[in-house]
Design a protein around this motif. Structure first.
Motif, PDB file in Angstrom:
ATOM      1  N   ARG A  65       0.066   4.135  -2.752  1.00  0.00           N
ATOM      2  CA  ARG A  65      -0.368   5.475  -2.356  1.00  0.00           C
ATOM      3  C   ARG A  65       0.686   6.524  -2.690  1.00  0.00           C
ATOM      4  O   ARG A  65       0.348   7.638  -3.095  1.00  0.00           O
ATOM      5  CB  ARG A  65      -0.658   5.514  -0.856  1.00  0.00           C
ATOM      6  CG  ARG A  65      -1.871   4.680  -0.473  1.00  0.00           C
ATOM      7  CD  ARG A  65      -1.985   4.516   1.029  1.00  0.00           C
ATOM      8  NE  ARG A  65      -2.183   5.788   1.719  1.00  0.00           N
ATOM      9  CZ  ARG A  65      -2.297   5.902   3.048  1.00  0.00           C
ATOM     10  NH1 ARG A  65      -2.239   4.800   3.809  1.00  0.00           N
ATOM     11  NH2 ARG A  65      -2.471   7.072   3.610  1.00  0.00           N
ATOM     12  N   GLU A 114      -0.169  12.081   1.954  1.00  0.00           N
ATOM     13  CA  GLU A 114      -0.693  10.872   1.303  1.00  0.00           C
ATOM     14  C   GLU A 114      -0.397   9.628   2.126  1.00  0.00           C
ATOM     15  O   GLU A 114      -1.179   8.678   2.152  1.00  0.00           O
ATOM     16  CB  GLU A 114      -0.079  10.722  -0.093  1.00  0.00           C
ATOM     17  CG  GLU A 114      -0.599  11.688  -1.140  1.00  0.00           C
ATOM     18  CD  GLU A 114      -1.994  11.336  -1.599  1.00  0.00           C
ATOM     19  OE1 GLU A 114      -2.358  10.143  -1.533  1.00  0.00           O
ATOM     20  OE2 GLU A 114      -2.730  12.250  -1.990  1.00  0.00           O
ATOM     21  N   GLU A 167       0.814  -1.214   0.000  1.00  0.00           N
ATOM     22  CA  GLU A 167       0.000   0.000   0.000  1.00  0.00           C
ATOM     23  C   GLU A 167       0.848   1.266   0.000  1.00  0.00           C
ATOM     24  O   GLU A 167       0.454   2.290  -0.560  1.00  0.00           O
ATOM     25  CB  GLU A 167      -0.925  -0.002   1.222  1.00  0.00           C
ATOM     26  CG  GLU A 167      -1.845   1.196   1.300  1.00  0.00           C
ATOM     27  CD  GLU A 167      -2.617   1.265   2.608  1.00  0.00           C
ATOM     28  OE1 GLU A 167      -3.507   2.119   2.715  1.00  0.00           O
ATOM     29  OE2 GLU A 167      -2.300   0.466   3.518  1.00  0.00           O
TER      30      GLU A 167
END
Length: 423
Positions: A52, A292, A48
């Motif tokens: 991202r 983020e 992830e």
């Protein structure tokens, strides 16, 4: 059948590792001069993080990552680049709460599944620096100046700096529409990857490696015509700062970099001397990446530099990396009693700071001298039955070929005084 290294990987053998140690040492020396501190992050991260940070419309995430499920079913990925991991660590350990700016550097292996070529392997190595905590374009200029200084110190001449601004979310909205309007009539001509990017991230169309798509992109609108006042002012500040550093540059509005997290500054040091891969160093600003990844609003800027490409360029530019110095002393022993004496002397020499070896293959004297020559030893100490009886060893200077007899208790002292051993 013998097992070989996986495709796209390379062993760094003892005869060449000194080249890597040289550039690593020079990079760390420059980091110290610029005030950067080292950070070391894990070789793999949660997938992830890169989805991202790097962006799920990039080639890296879509095609190139080495991703696997661990025994608990969690998706993990070998690092394809260094910045995301450093940002994750910056957030996880709350370094943002400390006095800013934070200036970090790293050296690490990265992994991308792509076609191996000159200067780029599936396991490659990267130097990088990151500056967190300031939106000032002085930081961008200093990062670029660092890269320029390092490439210059490594003897790289056939390289030029290209800069661009990729704007911010505010001004990229209008540019996104302009790109889609330009490429829409050519949609059927785009490669399959770019067709998926058309709606999600049209700026990636400018970064496509397909020759046909690159030709289409030549007439695309320029991001510089769509910059908001803040981004335009920042870009002008960057150029002024580079002028102040005395660093020549070319503005190239086609530079968007291959990672989604960039904002404002994007730059590349470009060479045409190493085949299809022309960028030896690239980076830029990423003011929203920390958010983020789950942190506060903290700006950042940095670069990554491929070590394999750097070494290729250094060779093309005729830079000769100095070979390591040879062995200070080789001890040639003849017989078990001589071996016992030699081991004691060997230990003493190493304790006194000498690099020293003793024969461990029971070679004859001629063979031991050949080995000493291969090790580029400065001196060879000979111990046999005659030397044991006299209480003195024979020392041969391997450079002048002179030979003297020296008492065992004076051996270290004489070797220290030798002109050949002076550094």
């Amino acid at each position: 059948m013998a097992i070989s290294a996986p495709k796209g990987t390379k062993d760094i053998l003892p005869g060449e590792v000194y080249e890597w140690q040289f550039v690593e040492g020079k990079f760390k020396d420059l980091c110290k001069k610029y005030g950067f501190q080292e950070i070391r992050t894990p070789m793999f991260e949660h997938t992830e993080l890169f989805q991202r940070g790097v962006g799920d419309t990039t080639d890296i995430v879509q095609k190139e990552m080495y991703t696997f499920d661990d025994h608990a079913g969690r998706s993990m990925t070998l690092k394809p680049e260094g910045t995301s991991s450093v940002v994750r660590s910056f957030v996880e350990h709350k370094i943002f709460a400390e006095s800013q700016p934070t200036k970090l550097f790293y050296e690490l292996p990265c992994f991308r599944y792509e076609k191996p070529q000159a200067g780029r392997l599936r396991e490659f190595h990267q130097f990088g620096i990151e500056v967190f905590g300031t939106p000032d374009m002085m930081a961008d200029a200093e990062v670029i100046c660092f890269a320029n200084d390092f490439l210059s110190e490594m003897g790289i001449k056939n390289v030029s700096l290209e800069i661009n601004s990729v704007g911010c979310p505010k001004c990229r909205a209008a540019y996104r529409k302009a790109l889609q309007d330009y490429f829409r009539p050519h949609f059927d001509e785009l490669c399959d990857t770019c067709k998926t990017r058309f709606e999600r991230n049209p700026m990636r169309l400018l970064d496509c490696k397909s020759p046909e798509d690159q030709k289409l992109a030549e007439g695309a609108p320029s991001i510089l015509d769509y910059l908001c006042d803040d981004c335009r002012s920042s870009f002008e500040d960057l150029k002024k700062n580079l002028d102040a550093f005395g660093i020549p540059f070319t503005v190239n509005p086609r530079i968007v970099r291959g990672l989604d997290y960039y904002t404002k500054t994007a730059f590349e040091f470009v060479s045409t001397g190493i085949g299809a891969q022309s960028t030896v160093c690239g980076g830029g600003r990423y003011d929203h990446l920390i958010e983020e990844i789950g942190g506060p609003s903290v700006p950042g800027v940095g670069f990554g530099l491929g070590v394999e490409r750097l070494l290729l360029l250094m060779k093309e530019n005729g830079f000769e990396i100095p070979k390591p110095e040879g062995l200070d002393v080789f001890i040639a022993v003849l017989g078990d009693e001589a071996k016992t004496k030699g081991l004691g002397i060997l230990h003493e020499l190493r304790q006194k700071g000498f690099s020293a070896e003793v024969d461990i293959l029971a070679r004859n004297l001629k063979g031991q001298f050949k080995y000493a020559a291969r090790k580029n030893a400065r001196h060879t100490v000979v111990i046999g039955s005659d030397e044991l009886a006299k209480g003195a060893a024979q020392i041969k200077n391997m450079v002048t070929h002179e030979q003297v007899e020296v008492r065992f208790d004076k051996l270290v002292e004489v070797l220290k005084m030798s002109d050949v051993l002076l550094k």
